[in-house]
Design a protein around this motif. Structure first.
Motif, mmCIF file in Angstrom:
data_model
loop_
_atom_site.group_PDB
_atom_site.id
_atom_site.type_symbol
_atom_site.label_atom_id
_atom_site.label_comp_id
_atom_site.label_asym_id
_atom_site.label_seq_id
_atom_site.Cartn_x
_atom_site.Cartn_y
_atom_site.Cartn_z
ATOM 1 N N ASP A 134 6.341 2.272 3.105
ATOM 2 C CA ASP A 134 6.949 2.812 1.629
ATOM 3 C C ASP A 134 6.071 2.275 0.337
ATOM 4 N N ASP A 135 5.925 0.980 0.566
ATOM 5 C CA ASP A 135 4.986 0.246 -0.451
ATOM 6 C C ASP A 135 3.398 0.894 -0.425
ATOM 7 N N LEU B 36 2.475 3.651 0.943
ATOM 8 C CA LEU B 36 2.314 5.057 0.237
ATOM 9 C C LEU B 36 2.311 5.116 -1.150
ATOM 10 N N GLY B 37 3.198 4.410 -1.728
ATOM 11 C CA GLY B 37 3.060 4.025 -3.253
ATOM 12 C C GLY B 37 1.737 3.845 -3.959
#
Length: 68
Positions: A3-4, A6-7
């Protein structure tokens, strides 16, 4: 972690000042994360029971076939 990453990817790809080395590093990190996620998915999938009647489908795609 994915998730990190992708951000960070969204931010970096939106930055017109991103350099080639930054983009290569991002691509390497994304590839590593995808490799890890694929390994985890295959491991979890291998532990799932095979529904009755689907045993013949196990031989349809060889171990090193498409998507592996």
């Amino acid at each position: 972690m994915a998730d990190d990453l992708l951000g960070h990817a969204v931010d970096l790809l939106g930055d017109t000042r991103a350099t080639a080395p930054q983009l290569r590093y991002l691509a390497a990190c994304l590839a590593e994360a995808l490799h890890d996620m694929h390994r985890i998915a295959r491991s979890r999938g291998a532990r799932l029971p095979v529904p009755p009647g689907d045993e013949e489908d196990l031989d349809a795609v060889p171990e090193g076939g498409p998507g592996n």
